[in-house]
Design an enzyme around this catalytic site. Structure first.
Site: not given
Lengths: 748, 277
Positions: A639, A709, A713, A646, A637, A474, A246, A711
């Site tokens: 996955n 692009k 945050e 996420q 995307i 993770g 984070f 994902v």
């Protein structure tokens, strides 16, 4: 579920498949080795003593008692701490902060390390730390945002956002037919990854090996090398698994440096793992903000100005400023945009980047302010946003590299059922009599790229090894990156040995800014492409190959075979090509970064729309988020399973930001009173229900070679405001403070 | 540090004194140490024979001192215990319920102890073992203040005793999130209904005063009330025993207002025999 789908079903495409985490089994069976799981022979334990006061100095430490405790080997204080070769006040890398490593006896925030105890056992180290029994000279702490005067600054840098103006804000205010002027506050938040900070440090001569969770492996090597006066290549960081980061695990900190110093001083490996309470202070946090939003609009709802002023708390000895006001740049087509930042120096640990730094706090307030404006204008909140839809980047006029926000609004609204929302607040109740409210917000996050490098080697048996020092926090980054690598090599996923998570490999860059998959993935894609290019050259030059002479047509790599582009009838297996060429391996390498000129040509952002439903007990004011629908356009995307996860994680963080997370200081003594997970609330599972994510198709030819692009945050942005707005819609009450507390909704 | 694991109550009593700390589930003792040292001696009660379990004898339910919250949840108990079971379900997490004990909850004497209001509404007594033999004290007298109980260093709480009773129990807990939360306020009630009106109500509130309190004035006012009349009676009641404070969990003003709603709902739950989750 198997790790991979049948390659024949997949026709060579790994990307786009919902592959499960490659390290999932190791993690759920406990065989994954996290940093603190390492216990080299002859290891010592280090425990730091956190300051119990927030401002003043340490006047006494009972070092004799601590040193006399059985098992304690060393007690480090400012009086005897061996010298560091690099000053803790210097900033050797982009991700550096000034930190405390026992330079002197001053106390600048509660939780600051004031001594280090090293012992043969953790128990002895803890007991030694307790026996030090610090005495202090206390000064009045300043921990409230009103305790010091805000100051302005000019320079821009990491955590020092520039003041940005586009157009003429004063003219925008003057021409507004409707205006609002509102001030909101957001609370200090502390990163609480499941795995707290940990390090096992081992010296061999002037070589240092660190088992530690790191989001920025190469930069960590450079940073620690600086403080200890050794070349960066002498530092090995091993970071195979992280229990969350984070943003807090990208930066060298005082506790880490002290543990490494203890290892050098003792000549023995040293382990340190922070307690949960120790996480509240020396390892960064999201700074408290106070934000004023002045919005002006004409009678039809077109924005004439967004004027966003942020004040953020920072420490007395460094200057990271939560760049909240910058969240108003780049989204809405206002006539003028102004983002200004000031800081307040308090007796707190230095804030730092925490998941969506600036965007999270700034979006929360911007989206609520827009809701207030919509109310004033008598417009539906979504209609107001559509009226101010930016076709090009506001202020600069740059085209977007891609922008499917309109589709996000439409698909999210439809899934949620937004059209049946009554405009006025307090109109909806459920069958149990609970107040029901609906709110929405726009999600927005930039698409930075860092620099990364990767190697790929194709073996004679049509397996490959790829290498980059990329990090999996993770979230499954390694799985998505391996999918990219497998595609670049035209191999099934299980034929690719993915090596990552330690220094010594090609630099995988920084896991941050939602740019890691694009950056490290870009390098892997280039490295695999380099291998396939070489393989094609060999085949095209080989008269015995069905591909002979087809070099000009180009090749497609798929499922361990090279095909002539456009001619499926001509193909050959990698194994055959390599066998004839002597069975040698083919090694390739690649790198990824964004050229400055590319960055200049387009505005590059991920977008989304979040719709929230809350239910509120009319008598007890208890608030529950019952539904969250997020529609996100984030390029390609890789996955879907992991991307959705996420985005869920970001949206849950949004619930946390809106309703739960807040570090509360005792302003008389200066310490944080809820510095543990009993008192510092994040949502529990029972608080999270009805999450729904839509990923809106988007092809972006400009953002990077893979069209990714990010994902990581964006899910927080939009969500916080949507929840705040839903609470207003349920109750008619505007709470201009996050987290919103139950007593804020008291009507009497 | 020495950890004693006695197997009889007499042996346990003989180990007390000299700063020995009594340990059962450890869910309050260990966190309470914070950064401090462990006590030089601890006496673990969980191996003492006969100390764990719930039984009925001579009109008294006996909850042994080593009985965990999970034991309470799994026990076959009459309807008046529904509030205690409700509290058992909300003490900490399942892991805490598996090891934390009822007796430990009262000995810890936190103003926010979830078990205390439910036991008070049941007129629980505390059985104390000591060198002079056992004694009994009402729970309301046993807890004298926050972290302050009527227990000498030479004594051990051996059981919590609840008189057999009719009536339906209920419990409600108010927290800022749905689970794993320290209470802002909680209410326990045991209500006996005759016809459609309350013949006897016992109501206790926690987290709104230094020690959980029985609301005897309100209990009297509720006698004869129907379900429909309960909210009005609670809204108009004088509740001098409740003296909430501002803390990190909620403001005093919020507690003062919200607790009446919580009381009315808890009593209604008991009258309507709703399973509160």
């Amino acid at each position: 579920m198997p790790d991979t789908l049948d390659p024949h079903v997949r026709f060579g495409s790994n990307s786009g498949q919902p592959v499960t985490r490659r390290d999932g089994l190791a993690k759920v069976t406990g065989t994954a080795t996290f940093a603190a799981d390492n216990t080299p022979d002859n290891m010592l334990y280090a425990v730091f003593v956190p300051a119990a006061i927030a401002r003043g100095r340490v006047t006494g430490l009972d070092t004799e008692a601590a040193a006399a405790h059985p098992g304690v080997t060393h007690v480090l204080t400012p009086q005897n701490r061996p010298p560091l070769q690099g000053d803790p006040s210097d900033k050797p890398t982009m991700f550096s902060f000034r930190f405390e490593a026992l330079q002197d006896d001053s106390v600048r925030y509660a939780g600051q390390p004031i001594a280090l105890v090293v012992a043969e056992t953790l128990e002895a180290a803890n007991e030694g730390a307790r026996l030090l029994n610090p005495k202090y000279e206390r000064l009045t702490p300043r921990t409230d945002i009103d305790d010091a005067e805000p100051y302005a600054f000019e320079a821009a840098g990491f955590g020092l956002p520039a003041n940005t103006v586009h157009g003429n804000p004063e003219a925008g205010h003057a021409s507004a037919a409707q205006a609002i002027d509102v001030t909101y506050e957001t609370a200090p938040q502390y990163h609480n990854a499941m795995e707290t900070h940990a390090v096992v440090a081992k010296w061999e001569g002037d070589h240092l090996t660190l088992d530690m969770p790191s989001q920025a492996i190469s930069m960590s090597c450079a940073g620690f090398a600086y403080y200890f006066g050794i070349p960066a290549e002498n530092v090995t960081v091993r970071s195979p698994y992280l229990g969350g980061g984070f943003g807090s695990k990208a930066i060298p900190t005082g506790p880490y440096v002290l543990a490494i110093l203890a290892a050098r001083m003792t000549g023995r490996p040293v382990k340190m793992m922070l307690t949960r309470q120790q996480m509240f202070g020396p390892v960064g946090h999201r700074g408290q903000t106070r934000q004023r939003l002045r919005l002006g609009a004409d009678d039809t709802g077109r924005l004439t100005v967004i004027d966003h002023e942020g004040i953020a708390a920072t420490s007395t000895f460094d200057d990271f400023v939560e760049p909240a006001a910058n969240a108003s740049q780049g989204i809405y087509a206002a006539g003028a945009l102004r983002s200004t930042h000031r800081a307040v120096k308090l007796d707190i640990g230095t804030p730092g980047p925490m998941r969506a730094p600036g965007e999270a706090s700034g979006s929360a307030v911007l989206e609520c302010a827009l809701d207030e404006l919509a109310e004033k204008l008598g417009l539906d909140p979504l209609e107001l946003r559509l009226k101010n839809y930016a076709e090009t980047e506001p202020g600069t006029g740059k085209p977007y590299s891609s922008k499917a926000l309109r589709e996000c609004y439409a698909q999210g609204a439809e899934r949620f059922g937004w059209n049946s929302r009554p405009r006025a607040p307090g109109q909806m109740r459920d069958e149990d009599g609970l107040l029901v409210g609906w709110g929405m917000g726009t999600a927005f996050f930039p698409c930075p790229m860092f620099m990364a490098e990767a190697n790929a080697t194709l073996r004679a048996d049509s397996t490959a090894v790829v290498e980059t020092s990329a990090v999996d926090m993770g979230q499954g980054a390694w799985t998505a990156l391996a999918q990219i690598a497998a595609d670049s090599l035209g191999l099934p996923l299980d034929k690719v040995d993915f090596q990552a998570g330690r220094s010594g490999l090609p630099d995988g860059g920084v896991a941050g800014g939602s740019g890691h998959t694009a950056t490290a993935g870009g390098a892997l894609h280039a490295a695999g492409g380099d291998v396939i290019r070489q393989l094609g050259e060999i085949a095209a030059a080989d008269p015995d190959s069905p591909l002979y002479g087809a070099g000009n047509a180009g090749f497609v790599a798929r499922d361990g075979r090279l095909y002539v582009a456009g001619d499926e009838s001509r193909s050959e297996a990698y194994t055959d090509i390599l066998a004839r060429s002597g069975g040698a391996e083919i090694a390739g390498n690649g790198s990824a970064s964004r050229a400055p000129e590319t960055a200049e040509q387009h505005a590059m952002n991920a977008h989304g729309a979040v719709f929230a439903e809350v239910k509120i007990d009319p008598d007890l004011c208890q608030m529950r988020v019952t539904r969250l629908v997020g529609a996100f356009a984030a390029g390609r995307i890789i996955n879907p399973r992991l991307a959705e996860s996420q985005l869920f994680g970001g949206m849950i963080w949004g619930i946390s930001f809106a309703l739960h997370e807040e570090a509360r200081h005792d302003h008389k003594r200066g310490h944080i009173v809820n510095a543990d997970l009993a008192g510092y609330h994040v949502p529990v599972n029972a608080d999270v229900s009805g999450l729904d994510v839509i990923t809106v198709h988007e092809e972006d030819p400009y953002v990077n070679a893979l069209g990714i692009k990010g994902v990581g945050e964006i899910g927080i942005t939009g969500t916080v405001g949507a929840i705040g707005n839903a609470i207003w819609h349920a109750t008619g009450k505007r709470v201009r403070r996050f987290p919103i507390r139950i007593e804020d909704l008291l009507t009497s | 540090m020495t950890l004693h694991r006695p197997e009889s109550l007499d042996e346990a009593l003989s180990l007390l004194g000299g700063g020995a700390v009594v340990l059962a589930g450890g869910t309050d003792v260990y966190p309470g140490l914070r950064d401090g040292p462990p006590p030089s001696r601890m006496v673990d009660l969980t191996r003492v024979a006969g100390l764990r379990g719930i039984s009925l004898r001579d009109g008294l339910w006996r909850i042994g001192a080593a009985t965990t919250w999970t034991d309470v949840l799994r026990a076959e108990l009459p309807a008046c215990f529904a509030g205690l079971k409700g509290a058992a379900r909300e003490v900490g997490s399942v892991q805490i319920q598996n090891t934390g004990t009822v007796a430990g909850n009262i000995c810890n004497a936190s103003p926010a102890a979830d078990g205390v209001p439910a036991l008070m509404a049941l007129d629980a007594q505390v059985e104390v073992a000591g060198p002079e033999g056992p004694r009994r004290v009402a729970l309301e007298q046993f807890i004298r203040g926050p972290r302050n109980v009527d227990l000498r260093p030479s004594e051990i709480v051996s059981a919590v005793l609840v008189p057999e009773a009719t009536g339906q129990g209920a419990f409600r807990k108010l927290g800022a999130r749905k689970y794993l939360v320290i209470s802002i306020a909680m209410v326990a009630a045991v209500v006996e209904v005759s016809g459609n009106a309350i013949s006897r109500a016992r109501v206790s509130v926690g987290s709104c005063s230094p020690v959980a309190v029985r609301l005897r004035g309100l209990e009297e006012a509720l006698t004869g009330a129907t379900v429909a009349e309960v909210p009005g009676i609670v809204a108009g009641a004088d509740l001098p025993g409740l003296t909430p404070i501002d803390d990190v969990r909620a403001s005093a003003a919020y507690r003062r207002e919200a607790v009446r709603t919580l009381i009315a709902r808890t009593i209604t739950d008991a009258m309507e025999v709703r399973d509160v989750t």
